[in-house]
Design a protein around this motif. Sequence first.
Motif, short mmCIF file in Angstrom:
data_model
loop_
_atom_site.label_atom_id
_atom_site.label_comp_id
_atom_site.label_asym_id
_atom_site.label_seq_id
_atom_site.Cartn_x
_atom_site.Cartn_y
_atom_site.Cartn_z
N MET A 132 0.95 -1.34 -0.16
CA MET A 132 -0.09 -0.11 0.02
C MET A 132 0.86 1.26 0.06
SD MET A 132 -3.36 0.81 -0.06
CE MET A 132 -3.93 2.35 0.09
N THR A 133 1.97 1.13 0.92
CA THR A 133 2.64 2.33 0.88
C THR A 133 3.52 2.36 -0.48
OG1 THR A 133 3.18 1.83 3.29
CG2 THR A 133 4.83 3.46 2.16
N ALA A 134 3.99 1.35 -1.13
CA ALA A 134 4.70 1.82 -2.36
C ALA A 134 3.79 2.01 -3.27
CB ALA A 134 5.31 0.34 -2.83
N HIS A 135 2.32 1.83 -3.23
CA HIS A 135 1.40 2.21 -4.24
C HIS A 135 1.09 3.74 -4.14
CE1 HIS A 135 -2.27 2.63 -6.57
NE2 HIS A 135 -2.85 3.05 -5.66
N ALA A 136 1.50 4.38 -2.81
CA ALA A 136 1.01 5.67 -2.54
C ALA A 136 2.35 6.38 -3.18
CB ALA A 136 0.82 5.83 -0.98
N LEU A 137 3.39 5.70 -2.90
CA LEU A 137 4.69 6.52 -3.47
C LEU A 137 4.52 6.60 -4.86
CD1 LEU A 137 7.26 5.04 -0.82
CD2 LEU A 137 6.46 7.40 -0.86
N THR A 138 4.49 5.47 -5.45
CA THR A 138 4.25 5.47 -7.12
C THR A 138 3.35 6.65 -7.46
OG1 THR A 138 4.83 3.32 -7.03
CG2 THR A 138 3.86 4.09 -8.99
N ASP A 139 2.04 6.53 -6.93
CA ASP A 139 1.12 7.78 -7.20
C ASP A 139 1.61 9.13 -6.91
OD1 ASP A 139 -0.53 5.55 -8.06
OD2 ASP A 139 -1.76 5.88 -6.18
N SER A 140 2.32 9.20 -5.86
CA SER A 140 2.86 10.55 -5.47
C SER A 140 4.26 11.20 -6.62
CB SER A 140 3.44 10.60 -4.19
OG SER A 140 2.57 10.30 -3.24
N TRP A 141 4.80 9.96 -6.77
CA TRP A 141 6.06 10.49 -7.78
C TRP A 141 5.07 10.77 -9.14
CZ3 TRP A 141 10.14 12.54 -8.79
CH2 TRP A 141 10.86 12.13 -10.19
N THR A 142 4.11 10.11 -9.67
CA THR A 142 3.43 10.37 -10.76
C THR A 142 2.91 11.78 -10.84
OG1 THR A 142 2.83 7.92 -11.14
CG2 THR A 142 1.69 9.68 -12.50
N MET A 143 2.31 12.29 -9.61
CA MET A 143 1.95 13.70 -9.57
C MET A 143 2.91 14.55 -9.43
SD MET A 143 -1.25 13.63 -9.66
CE MET A 143 -1.22 12.43 -11.05
N THR A 144 4.28 14.09 -8.85
CA THR A 144 5.17 15.12 -8.89
C THR A 144 5.84 15.38 -10.25
OG1 THR A 144 6.03 14.31 -6.80
CG2 THR A 144 7.57 15.48 -8.20
N ARG A 145 5.91 14.41 -11.25
CA ARG A 145 6.29 14.42 -12.59
C ARG A 145 5.21 15.24 -13.32
NH1 ARG A 145 6.23 8.66 -13.92
NH2 ARG A 145 5.91 9.35 -16.07
N ARG A 146 4.07 15.28 -13.16
CA ARG A 146 2.90 16.10 -13.65
C ARG A 146 3.36 17.40 -13.29
NH1 ARG A 146 -1.81 18.02 -10.90
NH2 ARG A 146 -3.14 18.85 -12.47
N GLU A 147 3.66 17.80 -11.92
CA GLU A 147 3.88 19.19 -11.74
C GLU A 147 5.20 19.78 -12.32
OE1 GLU A 147 1.73 21.18 -10.19
OE2 GLU A 147 0.17 19.44 -9.83
N LEU A 148 6.23 18.67 -12.53
CA LEU A 148 7.42 19.11 -13.16
C LEU A 148 7.31 19.28 -14.46
CD1 LEU A 148 10.02 16.73 -11.24
CD2 LEU A 148 9.49 19.37 -10.72
N ALA A 149 6.48 18.85 -15.26
CA ALA A 149 6.01 19.04 -16.57
C ALA A 149 5.56 20.59 -16.92
CB ALA A 149 4.94 17.85 -17.06
N ARG A 150 4.88 20.98 -15.82
CA ARG A 150 4.51 22.60 -16.21
C ARG A 150 5.67 23.45 -16.16
NH1 ARG A 150 -0.59 23.48 -11.81
NH2 ARG A 150 -1.59 21.49 -12.42
N TRP A 151 6.96 22.86 -15.53
CA TRP A 151 7.94 23.94 -15.79
C TRP A 151 8.64 23.84 -17.06
CZ3 TRP A 151 12.12 22.30 -11.27
CH2 TRP A 151 11.50 22.48 -10.07
N GLN A 152 8.38 22.87 -17.82
CA GLN A 152 8.75 22.93 -19.40
C GLN A 152 7.69 23.93 -20.04
OE1 GLN A 152 8.59 18.69 -20.39
NE2 GLN A 152 10.90 18.76 -20.24
N ARG A 153 6.30 23.78 -19.54
CA ARG A 153 5.38 24.53 -20.27
C ARG A 153 5.45 26.09 -20.04
NH1 ARG A 153 2.31 19.90 -18.91
NH2 ARG A 153 1.33 21.22 -17.24
N GLN A 154 5.87 26.21 -18.84
CA GLN A 154 5.77 27.76 -18.21
C GLN A 154 7.13 28.04 -17.69
OE1 GLN A 154 2.74 27.36 -15.10
NE2 GLN A 154 1.27 27.20 -16.71
#
Length: 253
Positions: free
Chosen positions: A1-23
């Motif tokens: 369960m913890t590994a699943h939460a960490l994977t989801d959180s990292w996916t959301m982190t990459r989503r936010e970092l992608a905004r740096w490329q767009r902005q």
Amino acid sequence: MTAHALTDSWTMTRRELARWQRQPVQLAVNLVFPVMLLLMFGYLVGGGRGVAGDYRDYLIPGMLALTMAFGLEGTMIAVTQDLDKGVIDRFRSMPMANGAVLVGRSAADMLQSALTLLVLIAVGAALGWRPGGGPAALLAAVGLLLLFRFAMLWIGIHLALVAGRPELVQAVQILVWPVGFLSNAFATPDSMPGWLGTAVEWNPMSHTATAVRDLFGVPGAESGHVGWAVVWPLALLAMFFPLAVRRFARLSR
């Protein structure tokens, strides 16, 4: 369960970092603005009431702490936009850990905050400032600054969830200004009226700034504030992290 939460959180982190490329312009502004503040207070506005010695030695650690308190509106607006545009509703339909969106957003903010600290320290070095505490003390000071940022960040996330709409974030962000300017970032509490100096000394940011000055070996810096610089952010996190998570859970039902 913890590994699943960490994977989801990292996916959301990459989503936010992608905004740096767009902005990229927004990222550049976020990095340049604290440098402008440092130069303005160091060379244009002046200050340093009650400060003995080179004012830069006193100012730069204070500016590092002040920068960790400011700039929360980017994260706050991103959270409210996700709520306002229904992005959270779409994520809710996926098999995703609850709160991964908030954790991802906070992780991206912390990466930008670390980058901002590196830029400011480099600018300070270019201006002739040299921290005198050694590499270990420098790392400890950066750790305290990021801990303070993390606590302020979750206060901002909670307030953003309470505000609910991007247009209300600006009004809520004003609440951060007293924390930043009612502090010892620019002048010593001893140079202020008694009641004001007392309030400044109790400000969590003042403890962080004083502890960082001590770790940087600033002449005349007070010792004994490192403990407070750890306790205050942890206390704020213990209060606002669960409040933000519970608020998000209620909004996600």
